[in-house]
Write a protein that holds these residues in place. Structure first.
Motif, mmCIF file in Angstrom:
data_model
loop_
_atom_site.group_PDB
_atom_site.id
_atom_site.type_symbol
_atom_site.label_atom_id
_atom_site.label_comp_id
_atom_site.label_asym_id
_atom_site.label_seq_id
_atom_site.Cartn_x
_atom_site.Cartn_y
_atom_site.Cartn_z
ATOM 1 N N GLY A 60 13.334 45.152 77.754
ATOM 2 C CA GLY A 60 14.511 44.020 76.854
ATOM 3 C C GLY A 60 13.697 42.736 76.465
ATOM 4 N N ALA A 61 12.240 42.199 76.671
ATOM 5 C CA ALA A 61 12.551 41.239 77.216
ATOM 6 C C ALA A 61 10.902 40.891 76.843
ATOM 7 C CB ALA A 61 12.801 40.365 78.415
ATOM 8 N N GLY A 62 10.290 41.497 75.804
ATOM 9 C CA GLY A 62 9.225 41.205 75.970
ATOM 10 C C GLY A 62 8.920 40.289 74.168
ATOM 11 N N LYS A 63 7.191 40.243 74.463
ATOM 12 C CA LYS A 63 6.900 39.654 73.036
ATOM 13 C C LYS A 63 6.983 40.467 71.492
ATOM 14 C CE LYS A 63 6.498 36.075 75.608
ATOM 15 N NZ LYS A 63 6.868 34.856 74.805
ATOM 16 N N LEU A 64 7.229 42.180 71.849
ATOM 17 C CA LEU A 64 7.622 42.850 70.335
ATOM 18 C C LEU A 64 8.319 43.020 70.404
ATOM 19 C CD1 LEU A 64 5.396 45.785 71.507
ATOM 20 C CD2 LEU A 64 4.398 44.158 69.515
ATOM 21 N N SER A 65 9.027 42.578 69.284
ATOM 22 C CA SER A 65 10.555 43.310 69.108
ATOM 23 C C SER A 65 10.837 45.055 69.640
ATOM 24 C CB SER A 65 10.495 43.638 66.881
ATOM 25 O OG SER A 65 10.675 44.263 66.740
ATOM 26 N N ARG A 66 12.139 44.694 70.041
ATOM 27 C CA ARG A 66 12.583 45.861 70.741
ATOM 28 C C ARG A 66 12.405 47.214 69.699
ATOM 29 N NH1 ARG A 66 11.435 45.564 74.364
ATOM 30 N NH2 ARG A 66 10.053 43.604 73.870
ATOM 31 N N ARG A 67 12.371 46.718 68.174
ATOM 32 C CA ARG A 67 12.550 47.717 67.098
ATOM 33 C C ARG A 67 11.087 48.704 67.331
ATOM 34 N NH1 ARG A 67 10.689 49.840 62.039
ATOM 35 N NH2 ARG A 67 12.022 50.616 60.958
ATOM 36 N N ASP A 68 10.085 47.369 67.108
ATOM 37 C CA ASP A 68 8.536 47.996 67.649
ATOM 38 C C ASP A 68 8.337 48.771 69.003
ATOM 39 O OD1 ASP A 68 8.149 46.998 65.008
ATOM 40 O OD2 ASP A 68 6.687 45.354 65.429
ATOM 41 N N GLU A 70 10.387 50.054 71.139
ATOM 42 C CA GLU A 70 11.236 52.110 70.902
ATOM 43 C C GLU A 70 10.734 52.856 69.484
ATOM 44 O OE1 GLU A 70 13.442 53.378 72.789
ATOM 45 O OE2 GLU A 70 14.058 51.415 73.629
ATOM 46 N N PHE A 71 9.784 52.333 68.581
ATOM 47 C CA PHE A 71 8.544 52.933 67.292
ATOM 48 C C PHE A 71 7.263 53.327 68.789
ATOM 49 C CE2 PHE A 71 6.635 53.704 63.800
ATOM 50 C CZ PHE A 71 7.259 53.623 62.618
ATOM 51 N N VAL A 72 6.665 52.580 69.558
ATOM 52 C CA VAL A 72 5.855 52.731 70.259
ATOM 53 C C VAL A 72 6.399 54.151 71.395
ATOM 54 C CG1 VAL A 72 3.962 52.203 72.404
ATOM 55 C CG2 VAL A 72 4.543 50.977 70.455
ATOM 56 N N ILE A 73 7.578 53.774 72.322
ATOM 57 C CA ILE A 73 7.974 54.679 73.409
ATOM 58 C C ILE A 73 8.090 56.189 72.784
ATOM 59 C CG2 ILE A 73 10.139 55.366 75.349
ATOM 60 C CD1 ILE A 73 10.107 52.105 75.125
ATOM 61 N N ARG A 91 18.403 57.970 71.782
ATOM 62 C CA ARG A 91 19.887 57.116 71.572
ATOM 63 C C ARG A 91 19.292 55.842 71.517
ATOM 64 N NH1 ARG A 91 20.016 62.007 73.853
ATOM 65 N NH2 ARG A 91 22.543 63.285 73.806
ATOM 66 N N LEU A 92 18.603 55.245 72.757
ATOM 67 C CA LEU A 92 18.247 53.853 72.178
ATOM 68 C C LEU A 92 17.455 52.912 71.138
ATOM 69 C CD1 LEU A 92 18.494 51.417 73.745
ATOM 70 C CD2 LEU A 92 16.280 52.091 75.232
ATOM 71 N N ALA A 93 16.862 54.048 70.638
ATOM 72 C CA ALA A 93 16.077 53.422 68.811
ATOM 73 C C ALA A 93 17.610 53.206 68.163
ATOM 74 C CB ALA A 93 15.044 54.616 69.020
ATOM 75 N N ARG A 94 18.605 54.328 67.527
ATOM 76 C CA ARG A 94 19.232 54.318 66.587
ATOM 77 C C ARG A 94 19.822 52.696 67.019
ATOM 78 N NH1 ARG A 94 20.074 59.969 68.308
ATOM 79 N NH2 ARG A 94 21.771 58.868 69.226
ATOM 80 N N LEU A 98 16.646 52.284 64.525
ATOM 81 C CA LEU A 98 15.421 53.465 64.243
ATOM 82 C C LEU A 98 16.534 54.352 63.606
ATOM 83 C CD1 LEU A 98 12.882 52.279 66.825
ATOM 84 C CD2 LEU A 98 12.731 52.567 63.802
ATOM 85 N N ASP A 99 17.028 54.497 63.034
ATOM 86 C CA ASP A 99 18.224 55.942 62.053
ATOM 87 C C ASP A 99 17.086 56.666 62.224
ATOM 88 O OD1 ASP A 99 16.350 55.787 60.209
ATOM 89 O OD2 ASP A 99 17.484 55.399 59.198
ATOM 90 N N ALA A 100 17.720 58.414 62.168
ATOM 91 C CA ALA A 100 17.171 59.525 62.312
ATOM 92 C C ALA A 100 16.242 59.945 61.109
ATOM 93 C CB ALA A 100 18.372 60.699 61.956
ATOM 94 N N ASP A 101 15.405 58.992 60.094
ATOM 95 C CA ASP A 101 14.870 59.341 59.227
ATOM 96 C C ASP A 101 13.335 58.838 59.781
ATOM 97 O OD1 ASP A 101 16.704 61.065 57.697
ATOM 98 O OD2 ASP A 101 17.240 59.243 56.189
#
Length: 180
Positions: A60-68, A70-73, A91-94, A98-101
């Motif tokens: 939640g507080a890193g230098k990577l965007s939260r989107r990126d 979640e992409f990695v995770i 769930r969190l990625a949505r 990061l939608d289903a597609d």
């Protein structure tokens, strides 16, 4: 039928008051009666308290965007076939764009249609890190074109954290929080 947990989620007695309270707050955050991962890891009272701040920071507080992040995770969870990690982070990625597609493209891999160059290199770097325990010079160069030095360091720690967490979850057979 699911495999029984090797270490079942604990309650107040097993977690102690501090870790029990943290697990309850976590459960409220995921809108479940318990947060199985916390109720298992929290049974090692001091290690849990040492691990949690890094985990929270990376998530939640890193230098990577939260989107990126979640992409990695999601990619790590997919590579490690860790359904617990995938359930939590789909769930969190949505909520982080990061939608289903997009998630389907992450699972399909770096050659999936519709990925940006940055997303392709992020998947490639994650794949290399998890599978070979490193990142090739070519992939690193491409990754470094998109991320700063602190972000590159964080990429490594985030990927290692979630790879290790997936292995821990799988080994301990942590029960799903969303069994449906």
């Amino acid at each position: 039928m699911s495999t029984p947990a090797r270490i079942p989620p604990g309650g107040f007695k097993e977690l102690g008051p501090v870790n029990w309270a943290i697990a309850k707050i976590g459960a409220r955050g995921i809108r479940r009666p318990r947060f199985s991962l916390m109720n298992v890891l929290g049974q090692h009272r001091t290690l849990f308290l040492a691990w949690l701040p890094l985990s929270i920071h990376l998530l939640g507080a890193g230098k990577l965007s939260r989107r990126d992040a979640e992409f990695v995770i999601l990619r790590v969870g997919h590579l490690r076939n860790c359904e617990y990690e995938l359930q939590q982070h789909r769930r969190l990625a949505r909520t982080r764009g990061l939608d289903a597609d997009t998630q389907a493209r992450i699972f399909a891999g770096p050659d999936a249609d519709g990925l940006t160059d940055r997303e392709r290199v992020l998947i490639t770097a994650t794949d290399e890190f998890v599978v070979t325990r490193g990142v090739s010079a070519q992939t690193w160069h491409a990754l470094a074109a998109h991320y700063s030095t602190p972000q590159l360091i964080e990429f490594c720690l985030l990927t290692a954290q979630y790879d290790g967490l997936a292995a821990t979850i799988t080994t301990l057979q942590v029960p799903l929080d969303f069994p449906d």
